[in-house]
Design a protein around this motif. Structure first.
Motif, PDB file in Angstrom:
ATOM      1  N   ILE A  91       0.851  -1.108  -0.043  1.00 20.62           N
ATOM      2  CA  ILE A  91       0.017   0.059   0.229  1.00 20.62           C
ATOM      3  C   ILE A  91       1.010   1.115   0.002  1.00 20.62           C
ATOM      4  O   ILE A  91       0.473   2.461  -0.450  1.00 20.62           O
ATOM      5  CB  ILE A  91      -1.121  -0.135   1.362  1.00 20.62           C
ATOM      6  N   LEU A  92       1.989   1.080   0.441  1.00 17.39           N
ATOM      7  CA  LEU A  92       2.863   2.135   0.626  1.00 17.39           C
ATOM      8  C   LEU A  92       2.968   3.244  -0.927  1.00 17.39           C
ATOM      9  O   LEU A  92       2.823   4.473  -0.551  1.00 17.39           O
ATOM     10  CB  LEU A  92       4.212   1.994   1.091  1.00 17.39           C
ATOM     11  N   PRO A  93       3.239   2.563  -1.802  1.00 17.99           N
ATOM     12  CA  PRO A  93       3.357   3.598  -2.917  1.00 17.99           C
ATOM     13  C   PRO A  93       1.959   4.443  -3.230  1.00 17.99           C
ATOM     14  O   PRO A  93       1.818   5.542  -3.712  1.00 17.99           O
ATOM     15  CB  PRO A  93       3.356   2.541  -4.052  1.00 17.99           C
ATOM     16  N   ILE A  94       0.883   3.582  -2.821  1.00  6.91           N
ATOM     17  CA  ILE A  94      -0.536   4.431  -3.044  1.00  6.91           C
ATOM     18  C   ILE A  94      -0.918   5.476  -2.051  1.00  6.91           C
ATOM     19  O   ILE A  94      -1.351   6.451  -2.530  1.00  6.91           O
ATOM     20  CB  ILE A  94      -1.672   3.337  -2.803  1.00  6.91           C
ATOM     21  N   VAL A  95      -0.216   5.276  -0.646  1.00  9.94           N
ATOM     22  CA  VAL A  95      -0.091   6.450   0.098  1.00  9.94           C
ATOM     23  C   VAL A  95       0.565   7.610  -0.110  1.00  9.94           C
ATOM     24  O   VAL A  95       0.100   8.721  -0.379  1.00  9.94           O
ATOM     25  CB  VAL A  95       0.482   5.892   1.314  1.00  9.94           C
ATOM     26  N   LEU A  96       1.541   7.493  -1.053  1.00  9.57           N
ATOM     27  CA  LEU A  96       2.580   8.583  -1.497  1.00  9.57           C
ATOM     28  C   LEU A  96       1.806   8.944  -2.853  1.00  9.57           C
ATOM     29  O   LEU A  96       2.048  10.205  -2.966  1.00  9.57           O
ATOM     30  CB  LEU A  96       3.972   8.218  -1.688  1.00  9.57           C
ATOM     31  N   LEU A  97       1.465   8.271  -3.660  1.00 13.00           N
ATOM     32  CA  LEU A  97       0.563   8.660  -4.742  1.00 13.00           C
ATOM     33  C   LEU A  97      -0.495   9.652  -4.364  1.00 13.00           C
ATOM     34  O   LEU A  97      -0.757  10.592  -4.927  1.00 13.00           O
ATOM     35  CB  LEU A  97       0.054   7.540  -5.592  1.00 13.00           C
ATOM     36  N   GLY A  98      -1.260   9.063  -3.415  1.00 17.61           N
ATOM     37  CA  GLY A  98      -2.582   9.910  -2.903  1.00 17.61           C
ATOM     38  C   GLY A  98      -2.081  11.186  -2.578  1.00 17.61           C
ATOM     39  O   GLY A  98      -2.723  12.250  -2.797  1.00 17.61           O
ATOM     40  N   ALA A  99      -1.168  11.220  -1.633  1.00 15.16           N
ATOM     41  CA  ALA A  99      -0.740  12.416  -0.989  1.00 15.16           C
ATOM     42  C   ALA A  99      -0.033  13.624  -1.931  1.00 15.16           C
ATOM     43  O   ALA A  99      -0.480  14.600  -1.951  1.00 15.16           O
ATOM     44  CB  ALA A  99       0.352  12.115   0.004  1.00 15.16           C
ATOM     45  N   THR A 100       0.694  12.945  -2.965  1.00 16.25           N
ATOM     46  CA  THR A 100       1.213  13.779  -4.056  1.00 16.25           C
ATOM     47  C   THR A 100       0.218  14.166  -4.848  1.00 16.25           C
ATOM     48  O   THR A 100       0.225  15.666  -5.305  1.00 16.25           O
ATOM     49  CB  THR A 100       2.230  12.959  -4.823  1.00 16.25           C
ATOM     50  N   LEU A 101      -0.894  13.320  -5.379  1.00 21.32           N
ATOM     51  CA  LEU A 101      -1.947  13.711  -6.220  1.00 21.32           C
ATOM     52  C   LEU A 101      -2.903  14.889  -5.730  1.00 21.32           C
ATOM     53  O   LEU A 101      -3.383  15.826  -6.316  1.00 21.32           O
ATOM     54  CB  LEU A 101      -2.494  12.468  -6.911  1.00 21.32           C
ATOM     55  N   LEU A 102      -3.206  14.473  -4.431  1.00 23.70           N
ATOM     56  CA  LEU A 102      -4.122  15.462  -3.680  1.00 23.70           C
ATOM     57  C   LEU A 102      -3.342  16.931  -3.625  1.00 23.70           C
ATOM     58  O   LEU A 102      -4.200  17.914  -3.741  1.00 23.70           O
ATOM     59  CB  LEU A 102      -4.545  14.768  -2.530  1.00 23.70           C
ATOM     60  N   THR A 103      -2.287  16.754  -3.262  1.00 21.95           N
ATOM     61  CA  THR A 103      -1.791  18.103  -3.105  1.00 21.95           C
ATOM     62  C   THR A 103      -1.411  18.914  -4.227  1.00 21.95           C
ATOM     63  O   THR A 103      -1.623  20.320  -4.155  1.00 21.95           O
ATOM     64  CB  THR A 103      -0.094  17.881  -2.224  1.00 21.95           C
ATOM     65  N   ALA A 104      -1.072  18.060  -5.303  1.00 16.21           N
ATOM     66  CA  ALA A 104      -0.948  19.065  -6.747  1.00 16.21           C
ATOM     67  C   ALA A 104      -2.314  19.505  -7.114  1.00 16.21           C
ATOM     68  O   ALA A 104      -2.318  20.606  -7.614  1.00 16.21           O
ATOM     69  CB  ALA A 104      -0.471  18.057  -7.683  1.00 16.21           C
ATOM     70  N   LEU A 105      -3.262  18.594  -7.082  1.00 20.22           N
ATOM     71  CA  LEU A 105      -4.560  18.954  -7.467  1.00 20.22           C
ATOM     72  C   LEU A 105      -5.030  20.244  -6.544  1.00 20.22           C
ATOM     73  O   LEU A 105      -5.940  21.171  -7.132  1.00 20.22           O
ATOM     74  CB  LEU A 105      -5.673  17.772  -7.509  1.00 20.22           C
ATOM     75  N   ALA A 106      -5.063  20.261  -5.408  1.00 22.74           N
ATOM     76  CA  ALA A 106      -5.375  21.293  -4.587  1.00 22.74           C
ATOM     77  C   ALA A 106      -4.761  22.575  -4.816  1.00 22.74           C
ATOM     78  O   ALA A 106      -5.231  23.682  -4.587  1.00 22.74           O
ATOM     79  CB  ALA A 106      -5.083  20.816  -3.048  1.00 22.74           C
ATOM     80  N   ALA A 107      -3.543  22.645  -5.483  1.00 25.01           N
ATOM     81  CA  ALA A 107      -3.014  23.893  -5.859  1.00 25.01           C
ATOM     82  C   ALA A 107      -3.787  24.397  -6.973  1.00 25.01           C
ATOM     83  O   ALA A 107      -3.428  26.039  -7.203  1.00 25.01           O
ATOM     84  CB  ALA A 107      -1.651  23.461  -6.452  1.00 25.01           C
ATOM     85  N   PHE A 108      -4.608  23.932  -7.612  1.00 22.47           N
ATOM     86  CA  PHE A 108      -5.494  24.699  -8.741  1.00 22.47           C
ATOM     87  C   PHE A 108      -6.549  25.207  -8.070  1.00 22.47           C
ATOM     88  O   PHE A 108      -7.346  26.207  -8.594  1.00 22.47           O
ATOM     89  CB  PHE A 108      -5.906  23.448  -9.566  1.00 22.47           C
ATOM     90  N   ALA A 109      -7.061  24.805  -6.893  1.00 22.96           N
ATOM     91  CA  ALA A 109      -8.467  25.480  -6.341  1.00 22.96           C
ATOM     92  C   ALA A 109      -7.914  26.683  -5.499  1.00 22.96           C
ATOM     93  O   ALA A 109      -6.775  26.579  -4.870  1.00 22.96           O
ATOM     94  CB  ALA A 109      -8.857  24.292  -5.449  1.00 22.96           C
ATOM     95  N   ARG A 110      -8.693  27.522  -5.475  1.00 28.16           N
ATOM     96  CA  ARG A 110      -8.493  28.955  -4.690  1.00 28.16           C
ATOM     97  C   ARG A 110      -9.404  29.132  -3.484  1.00 28.16           C
ATOM     98  O   ARG A 110      -8.982  29.915  -2.657  1.00 28.16           O
ATOM     99  CB  ARG A 110      -8.951  30.008  -5.792  1.00 28.16           C
ATOM    100  N   SER A 111     -10.009  27.928  -3.205  1.00 32.03           N
ATOM    101  CA  SER A 111     -10.542  27.994  -1.613  1.00 32.03           C
ATOM    102  C   SER A 111     -10.501  26.495  -1.267  1.00 32.03           C
ATOM    103  O   SER A 111     -10.706  25.515  -2.268  1.00 32.03           O
ATOM    104  CB  SER A 111     -12.009  28.504  -1.685  1.00 32.03           C
TER     105      SER A 111
END
Length: 201
Positions: A91-111
């Motif tokens: 599961i470890l790669p999925i944990v890092l993938l989720g954290a990275t992808l969520l953080t990257a996508l959150a950079a597009f949201a302004r709120s």
């Protein structure tokens, strides 16, 4: 697997979109700290939070199914400590993938609210292989272990069944998972170099 992928969603949203909304991200970006270090810190914080949640869940799973009286059901729900360690590694790669992808996508949201609107759509990503295998069950092939989520799905099932996993299979699964994490991490770091990132809604 779902918990591993989106377990840190609220933290990832708050660490970027939430900070933009509170106007605390701009002073942070103005510090001498490299932006790559900032995004890495946010990703790792999300990953550590998710790993802690996952570890508690696995331990609860171990304790719960160890005490359930299943003798009359003619089956065993007990999972050995060794199997739990294997599940954790899978599961470890999925944990890092989720954290990275969520953080990257959150950079597009302004709120915070905007981020909450489209990030939950990611919930469907870990479900795709499960739904596919329900419709068309197939025997595990080496190339499948290079496909995120499908790889973890297959390995989790084999661990729970007590089947042996060869070193080559471990290598392909982990290498493919970490390679994808590295790619998205790089993209996330590039996003943090955008000047628009600090502008709040």
């Amino acid at each position: 697997m779902l918990l591993a992928f989106i377990g840190g969603m609220q933290l990832a949203i708050d660490a970027t979109a939430g900070e933009r909304e509170r106007q605390s991200l701009e002073p942070l970006l103005a510090t001498p700290a490299p932006r790559g270090a900032l995004i890495s810190g946010k990703i790792l914080a999300t990953a550590v939070f998710t790993l802690a949640s996952l570890l508690v869940t696995l331990l609860a799973y171990r304790v719960t199914f160890a005490v359930i009286p299943v003798e009359s059901l003619d089956l065993s729900l007990d999972v050995s400590a060794r199997s739990l360690v294997k599940l954790f590694v899978v599961i470890l790669p999925i944990v890092l993938l989720g954290a990275t992808l969520l953080t990257a996508l959150a950079a597009f949201a302004r709120s915070h609210r905007e981020a909450q609107g489209y990030l939950p759509l990611l919930v469907f990503l870990p479900m795709v292989p499960t739904l596919f295998l329900m419709v068309a069950p197939v025997k595990t092939q080496l190339w499948m272990l290079a496909v995120p989520f499908l790889s973890q799905n297959q390995l989790i099932l084999r661990i729970l069944r007590g089947e042996a996993i060869e070193g080559q299979e471990w290598g392909v699964s982990l290498a493919a998972g970490f390679a994808l994490v590295a790619l998205i991490w790089f993209v996330a770091a590039r996003l943090y170099h955008r000047e628009q990132l600090a502008v709040s809604a």
